[in-house]
Design a protein around this motif. Structure first.
Motif, short mmCIF file in Angstrom:
data_model
loop_
_atom_site.label_atom_id
_atom_site.label_comp_id
_atom_site.label_asym_id
_atom_site.label_seq_id
_atom_site.Cartn_x
_atom_site.Cartn_y
_atom_site.Cartn_z
N ASN A 62 0.83 -1.21 0.00
CA ASN A 62 0.00 0.00 0.00
C ASN A 62 0.86 1.26 0.00
O ASN A 62 1.18 1.83 1.04
N LYS A 63 1.22 1.72 -1.21
CA LYS A 63 2.10 2.89 -1.32
C LYS A 63 1.41 4.17 -0.87
O LYS A 63 2.06 5.12 -0.45
N GLU A 64 0.05 4.19 -0.94
CA GLU A 64 -0.67 5.42 -0.60
C GLU A 64 -0.43 5.82 0.86
O GLU A 64 -0.50 7.01 1.19
N VAL A 78 7.11 -4.06 -1.06
CA VAL A 78 6.57 -5.09 -1.96
C VAL A 78 6.37 -4.53 -3.37
O VAL A 78 6.45 -5.27 -4.35
N ASP A 79 6.14 -3.22 -3.47
CA ASP A 79 6.05 -2.60 -4.78
C ASP A 79 7.31 -3.05 -5.54
O ASP A 79 8.43 -2.96 -5.01
N SER A 80 7.14 -3.54 -6.76
CA SER A 80 8.25 -4.26 -7.42
C SER A 80 9.50 -3.38 -7.57
O SER A 80 10.63 -3.87 -7.39
N GLU A 81 9.30 -2.09 -7.85
CA GLU A 81 10.45 -1.20 -8.04
C GLU A 81 11.22 -1.02 -6.73
O GLU A 81 12.45 -1.07 -6.70
N HIS A 82 10.47 -0.81 -5.65
CA HIS A 82 11.10 -0.56 -4.35
C HIS A 82 11.70 -1.84 -3.79
O HIS A 82 12.72 -1.82 -3.13
N MET A 84 0.53 8.29 -12.97
CA MET A 84 0.46 8.75 -11.57
C MET A 84 1.09 7.70 -10.67
O MET A 84 1.74 8.02 -9.67
N ASN A 85 0.92 6.43 -11.04
CA ASN A 85 1.51 5.37 -10.22
C ASN A 85 3.01 5.60 -10.05
O ASN A 85 3.55 5.47 -8.95
N LYS A 86 3.69 5.98 -11.14
CA LYS A 86 5.13 6.20 -11.02
C LYS A 86 5.42 7.40 -10.14
O LYS A 86 6.37 7.43 -9.37
N GLY A 87 4.54 8.41 -10.25
CA GLY A 87 4.71 9.59 -9.40
C GLY A 87 4.55 9.23 -7.92
O GLY A 87 5.34 9.65 -7.07
N LEU A 88 3.52 8.42 -7.62
CA LEU A 88 3.32 7.98 -6.23
C LEU A 88 4.54 7.18 -5.78
O LEU A 88 4.99 7.29 -4.63
N GLU A 89 5.11 6.42 -6.71
CA GLU A 89 6.28 5.59 -6.35
C GLU A 89 7.54 6.42 -6.12
O GLU A 89 8.40 6.03 -5.33
N VAL A 90 7.65 7.56 -6.81
CA VAL A 90 8.80 8.45 -6.56
C VAL A 90 8.70 8.94 -5.11
O VAL A 90 9.68 8.93 -4.35
MG MG Z 1 5.23 -0.58 -8.77
#
Ligand code: MG
Ligand code: NAD
Length: 386
Positions: free
Chosen positions: A122-124, A147-151, A214-220
């Motif tokens: 839950n990145k939010e 768990v987010d694949s990038e992180h 936006m997903n990538k922005g949230l991930e930044v």
């Molecule tokens: Mg991701």
């Protein structure tokens, strides 16, 4: 000894993938609590299969339905916000934070406060209350495993003992279903087209976020909270094959990356088993069949959501909270066919322009900014409504 596991959001894409891994390694894990928002039938089926101590349905009016569905078992049933908190507080070794949206913040924080090991999908949580969330993590000694694949990729190759040796981190993005779609055509794309992600099978909200970037922005923003880097040390590159999950560049010119097939069971299994690894049943990566790996710069004209999120990170305070809340409302409007695709970022931008940013000192401040942003976003959706 088996590891006890709680899954917040067990009926979602992350929740189901987590349970799939647990089912393949049933001697290693013991499910103690499951939660869902409204899908009583699936939650009851999962509860019967995994026999947790507690099953919680988020929507209070569905409590009786769940109780009935599990009447012949000794599984405890609870509901509503209190029930979700109870599930998070229930003693367990590992909590999968798999609820979507800011709704995941309160229960995930409960798990943080009891010092659990948390698989953070839950990145939010981090976008809307990052500083306060991370200060609770350090107070309680909870362990956050991304768990987010990038992180998760960065976590695997980041030298936490020598952060000064890191030049930058680079998040990869598939580019989503509209990577090559001209701007004019993007104005009339449908929810069905937007949720059809080329590489990943995910919930509807994150699929739309991937389509707007936006997903990538949230991930930044998520990355800035998770890793000891400055805001300017986070980069984004479009990589349509989703094989390189992210990269860490070191001052000596070395670039370390984690690769794998695009299947969330790899990062989930990493978090579930940390510090060990187990067979995730994921299709092994065959680079010769992938053939070519492409990389390109993101197009901020067609995908302004990424820029808005990066600006919100630079502004700080409640700007990311406002961005996240407005985006949740706009995405819901788009999925309900009340808002056009390109109106998602413009709604977020308008809300950001209308609210003052403050430095939140408590969760009440975050909640207030979140609610104000939702209210204004709803008015905009009603005005723009198709
Ligand atoms: Mg991701
Ligand atoms: P999903 O929509 O498939 O599942 C969401 C889960 O949360 C469901 O179990 C649902 O019942 C529950 N839920 C929804 N609203 C709720 C509410 N108001 N209160 C309580 N529970 C609620 O979503 P998902 O794709 O599994 O994503 C979950 C989280 O993981 C998101 O934050 C997403 O960004 C993140 N994530 C997902 C993926 C993926 O591949 N699916 C990858 C990376 C990160």
């Amino acid at each position: 000894m088996s590891k006890s596991v709680t899954i917040l959001g067990s009926t979602g894409s992350i929740g189901c993938s987590t349970l799939d891994l647990v089912a393949h390694h049933s001697n290693d894990f013991d499910v103690v609590a499951l939660t869902a928002h409204s899908n009583v039938a699936l939650l009851a089926q999962q509860a019967r299969q995994f026999n947790p101590k507690l099953a919680v349905i988020g929507q209070s009016h569905l409590e009786d339905d769940l109780r009935q569905a599990l009447a012949d078992t000794d599984i405890q049933v609870a509901a509503g916000e209190l029930g979700l908190r109870e599930a998070a507080q229930y003693p367990s070794d590992f909590v999968m934070a798999g609820i979507v949206g800011a709704a995941g913040l309160a229960p995930t924080l409960e798990a943080v406060r009891r010092g659990a090991t948390i698989g953070l999908a839950n990145k939010e949580c981090l976008v809307c209350a990052g500083e306060l969330f991370m200060s609770e993590v350090s107070k309680s000694g909870a362990r956050l495993l991304p768990v987010d694949s990038e992180h998760n990729a960065i976590y695997q190759v980041f030298d936490f003992d020598h952060p000064e040796s890191i030049e930058k981190i680079t998040l990869t993005a598939s580019g989503g279903p509209f990577r090559t779609t001209p701007l004019e055509a993007m104005s009339c794309v449908t929810p069905a087209q937007a949720v059809k992600h080329p590489n990943w099978d995910m919930g509807r909200k994150i699929s739309v976020d991937s389509a707007t970037l936006m997903n990538k922005g949230l991930e930044v923003i998520e990355a800035w909270h998770l890793f000891p880097v400055s805001k300017d040390q986070i980069d984004v590159v479009i990589h349509p094959q989703s094989v390189v999950h992210s990269l860490v560049s070191y001052v000596d010119g070395s670039v370390l990356a984690q690769l794998g097939s695009p299947d969330m069971r790899t990062p989930i299994s990493y978090a579930l088993n940390w510090p060990d690894r187990m067979d995730s049943k994921v299709e092994k990566l065959d680079l010769t069949s992938v053939g070519t790996l492409q990389f390109e710069a993101p197009d901020l004209i067609r995908f302004p959501a990424l820029k808005l999120a990066c600006q919100a990170l630079q502004t700080g305070g409640t700007a990311p909270t406002i961005l996240n809340a407005a985006n949740e409302v706009a995405v819901e409007g788009f999925l309900g066919e009340r808002l056009a695709f390109l109106d998602i970022p413009s709604t977020v931008e308008e809300v950001l322009g209308k609210l003052d940013v403050i430095h939140p000192t408590c969760l009440g401040d975050v909640h207030e900014a979140d609610q104000q942003a939702r209210q204004i976003a709803q008015q905009i959706v009603a005005r723009l409504g198709t």
